[in-house]
Structure formats: structure tokens, C-alpha cells
Scaffold this active site. Structure first.
Site, mmCIF file in Angstrom:
data_model
loop_
_atom_site.group_PDB
_atom_site.id
_atom_site.type_symbol
_atom_site.label_atom_id
_atom_site.label_comp_id
_atom_site.label_asym_id
_atom_site.label_seq_id
_atom_site.Cartn_x
_atom_site.Cartn_y
_atom_site.Cartn_z
ATOM 1 N N GLU A 69 0.855 -1.193 0.000
ATOM 2 C CA GLU A 69 0.000 0.000 0.000
ATOM 3 C C GLU A 69 0.889 1.240 0.000
ATOM 4 O O GLU A 69 2.024 1.202 0.497
ATOM 5 C CB GLU A 69 -0.927 -0.081 1.234
ATOM 6 C CG GLU A 69 -1.887 1.052 1.448
ATOM 7 C CD GLU A 69 -2.864 1.331 0.326
ATOM 8 O OE1 GLU A 69 -2.404 1.528 -0.820
ATOM 9 O OE2 GLU A 69 -4.075 1.413 0.587
ATOM 10 N N ASP A 70 0.366 2.319 -0.558
ATOM 11 C CA ASP A 70 1.158 3.559 -0.591
ATOM 12 C C ASP A 70 1.272 4.196 0.789
ATOM 13 O O ASP A 70 2.340 4.623 1.203
ATOM 14 C CB ASP A 70 0.585 4.552 -1.620
ATOM 15 C CG ASP A 70 -0.923 4.800 -1.465
ATOM 16 O OD1 ASP A 70 -1.551 4.216 -0.548
ATOM 17 O OD2 ASP A 70 -1.468 5.582 -2.261
ATOM 18 N N ASP A 118 -3.195 5.618 6.851
ATOM 19 C CA ASP A 118 -3.655 6.850 7.480
ATOM 20 C C ASP A 118 -4.443 6.447 8.740
ATOM 21 O O ASP A 118 -3.834 6.154 9.770
ATOM 22 C CB ASP A 118 -4.495 7.606 6.439
ATOM 23 C CG ASP A 118 -4.923 8.978 6.872
ATOM 24 O OD1 ASP A 118 -4.506 9.421 7.950
ATOM 25 O OD2 ASP A 118 -5.690 9.641 6.140
ATOM 26 N N ARG A 152 0.917 11.854 -9.399
ATOM 27 C CA ARG A 152 1.442 10.512 -9.114
ATOM 28 C C ARG A 152 2.828 10.318 -9.712
ATOM 29 O O ARG A 152 3.609 9.489 -9.255
ATOM 30 C CB ARG A 152 0.523 9.437 -9.713
ATOM 31 C CG ARG A 152 -0.830 9.333 -9.060
ATOM 32 C CD ARG A 152 -1.528 8.072 -9.540
ATOM 33 N NE ARG A 152 -2.958 8.090 -9.292
ATOM 34 C CZ ARG A 152 -3.545 7.737 -8.155
ATOM 35 N NH1 ARG A 152 -2.809 7.333 -7.132
ATOM 36 N NH2 ARG A 152 -4.858 7.771 -8.024
ATOM 37 N N PHE A 173 -1.005 16.142 3.914
ATOM 38 C CA PHE A 173 -1.416 15.429 2.702
ATOM 39 C C PHE A 173 -0.250 15.430 1.723
ATOM 40 O O PHE A 173 0.292 16.470 1.388
ATOM 41 C CB PHE A 173 -2.657 16.068 2.066
ATOM 42 C CG PHE A 173 -3.342 15.105 1.149
ATOM 43 C CD1 PHE A 173 -4.292 14.214 1.637
ATOM 44 C CD2 PHE A 173 -3.005 15.040 -0.196
ATOM 45 C CE1 PHE A 173 -4.897 13.290 0.799
ATOM 46 C CE2 PHE A 173 -3.596 14.115 -1.045
ATOM 47 C CZ PHE A 173 -4.549 13.234 -0.545
HETATM 48 P P1 XMP Z 1 -6.889 4.877 5.662
HETATM 49 O O1 XMP Z 1 -7.411 6.078 6.428
HETATM 50 O O2 XMP Z 1 -7.971 3.896 5.392
HETATM 51 O O3 XMP Z 1 -6.507 5.530 4.285
HETATM 52 O O4 XMP Z 1 -5.659 4.305 6.307
HETATM 53 C C1 XMP Z 1 -5.633 5.031 3.418
HETATM 54 C C2 XMP Z 1 -5.896 5.655 2.077
HETATM 55 O O5 XMP Z 1 -6.123 7.071 2.176
HETATM 56 C C3 XMP Z 1 -5.474 7.751 1.146
HETATM 57 N N1 XMP Z 1 -4.555 8.754 1.723
HETATM 58 C C4 XMP Z 1 -3.732 9.534 1.038
HETATM 59 N N2 XMP Z 1 -3.495 9.637 -0.279
HETATM 60 N N3 XMP Z 1 -1.914 11.342 0.145
HETATM 61 C C5 XMP Z 1 -2.587 10.551 -0.722
HETATM 62 O O6 XMP Z 1 -2.327 10.647 -1.915
HETATM 63 C C6 XMP Z 1 -2.102 11.301 1.477
HETATM 64 O O7 XMP Z 1 -1.464 12.041 2.219
HETATM 65 C C7 XMP Z 1 -3.061 10.343 1.945
HETATM 66 N N4 XMP Z 1 -3.490 10.019 3.186
HETATM 67 C C8 XMP Z 1 -4.402 9.039 3.015
HETATM 68 C C9 XMP Z 1 -4.754 6.712 0.347
HETATM 69 O O8 XMP Z 1 -5.535 6.440 -0.790
HETATM 70 C C10 XMP Z 1 -4.690 5.486 1.207
HETATM 71 O O9 XMP Z 1 -4.776 4.302 0.461
HETATM 72 MG MG MG Z 2 -4.344 4.377 -1.896
#
Ligand code: XMP
Ligand code: MG
Length: 184
Positions: free
Chosen positions: A100-101, A104, A166, A153
Site C-alpha cells: 500500500e502507498d 492513514d 502521481r 497530505f
Molecule cells: P486509511 O485512512 O484507510 O486511508 O488508512 C488510506 C488511504 O487514504 C489515502 N490517503 C492519502 N493519499 N496522500 C494521498 O495521496 C495522502 O497524504 C493520503 N493520506 C491518506 C490513500 O488512498 C490510502 O490508500
Molecule cells: Mg491508496
């Protein structure tokens, strides 16, 4: 509202070094084994492409992908995730590494880990490039973590804001420009 990318938060050289380390760690842990690397589209694609090239063929790697989106209002923290694209192959009895990228709140990954476990894999671990630990709402066991970052962010190296940025090679913070400032 206008947005712009700020100075670099994590330069591409630093990402490159960290990805080499993560590859080594994964290679050690799965040596002689099969490993299904599951990339979460689209954000993880750039990271995954670099990561798997740092796992030598002593690990029998195959790739699969999942695309997910949060249900409804993103401000609601139901943790219910809609599967937009499911895996192509069965993971029964396989070692799975979810890539995963960013983590959060942890809701997306905790849901995905649970979903994977229902399919009776041999093992499931998580590898995330970035981790906003202070934002966590539910526990996620991140076995391989690239960088812990502050609650900002970020975009670049696969991560986007509204589909953009991206393709930046480094990770940047998004800034709001102009008169009325609001959270991204
Ligand atoms: P959760 O809250 O479920 O979220 O852990 C994970 C997803 O939220 C997106 N996300 C971000 N995407 N920059 C982004 O481009 C950010 O700073 C960011 N913070 C959360 C992301 O899609 C991730 O899979
Ligand atoms: Mg994502």
C-alpha cells in the site's frame, strides 16, 4: 481553491535507498518461498514496481492487484471498503504481502487484511511506503514500513491529489494557495 506541491518531503534518493532495504528484509523473510505481492491500485503501483525489483529470485514472487474505494462519504469512518477490482487468482495457502502507498486511519488496510484472512492464505503481511501513525484509528500490523510521516497530505511517487502528481519521483506535501485556506 488552488493547490500546489511544496518542497520535497522525501527525496527520490532517500526513497530508493529505503526500498532497497525493504526488498532485502522481505527477501530474507521469504527466502525459498512463494510470495504473492498484492498491490493496491492505484497509489501503490510506483512503489510496488520498485520494491519487487529489489526482491531477488530466491523468492518466488508473483503479482496481483486490487482496487478499492471507500464507501460513501470519506469523512465517515465506517471502514467499509468497496472492492472495485478483486484479485485474479486464489490466495489459499499462499503467503500474501499487501503493498500500500500510505496508512492513514488504518481502516482500509485493516479491512483488507481481514478480507484476505477469510480466504485462508498461508500468511498475510503488510508493506506500506508511508505511515501517518498519529492518524491511526484502528490497529494495523505494518510488517514493512518505509517512512513515518507527519499528518500532512502528500503526493508523488504514486500518491495523488485528485488524480494528479502521481508521476513526481519524490514525495511532496500539498499546500493550499490563495485567499481562503481549507484542509485538503
Ligand atoms: P486509511 O485512512 O484507510 O486511508 O488508512 C488510506 C488511504 O487514504 C489515502 N490517503 C492519502 N493519499 N496522500 C494521498 O495521496 C495522502 O497524504 C493520503 N493520506 C491518506 C490513500 O488512498 C490510502 O490508500
Ligand atoms: Mg491508496
Amino acid at each position: 481553491m488552488d493547490y500546489r506541491v511544496s518542497d520535497i518531503l522525501i527525496p527520490k534518493e532517500e526513497i530508493e535507498k529505503r526500498v532497497v532495504d525493504l526488498g532485502k528484509q522481505i527477501a530474507r523473510d521469504y527466502e525459498g518461498k512463494e510470495l504473492v505481492v498484492v498491490g493496491i491500485l492505484k497509489g501503490a503501483v510506483v512503489f510496488m514496481a520498485d520494491l519487487v525489483r529489489n526482491i531477488p529470485p530466491t523468492v518466488n514472487v508473483s503479482l496481483d492487484f486490487m482496487a478499492v474505494s471507500s464507501y460513501g462519504d470519506s469523512t465517515k469512518t465506517s471502514g467499509i471498503v468497496r472492492i472495485v477490482k478483486d484479485l485474479d487468482s486464489s490466495i489459499k495457502d499462499k503467503n500474501v504481502l499487501i503493498v500500500e502507498d500510505i496508512v492513514d486511519t488504518g481502516l482500509t488496510l485493516s479491512y483488507l487484511v481481514k478480507l484476505m484472512h477469510e480466504r485462508q492464505p498461508g500468511s498475510v503481511r503488510v508493506c506500506a511506503l508511508l505511515d501517518k501513525e498519529e492518524r491511526r484509528k484502528v490497529h494495523v500490523d505494518v510488517a514493512y514500513r518505509g517512512f513515518s510521516i507527519p499528518d500532512e497530505f502528500v503526493v508523488g511517487y504514486g500518491l495523488d491529489y485528485a488524480g494528479k502528481w502521481r508521476n513526481l519521483p519524490s514525495v511532496h506535501v500539498v499546500e493550499v494557495t490563495g485567499e481562503s485556506r481549507t484542509e485538503v
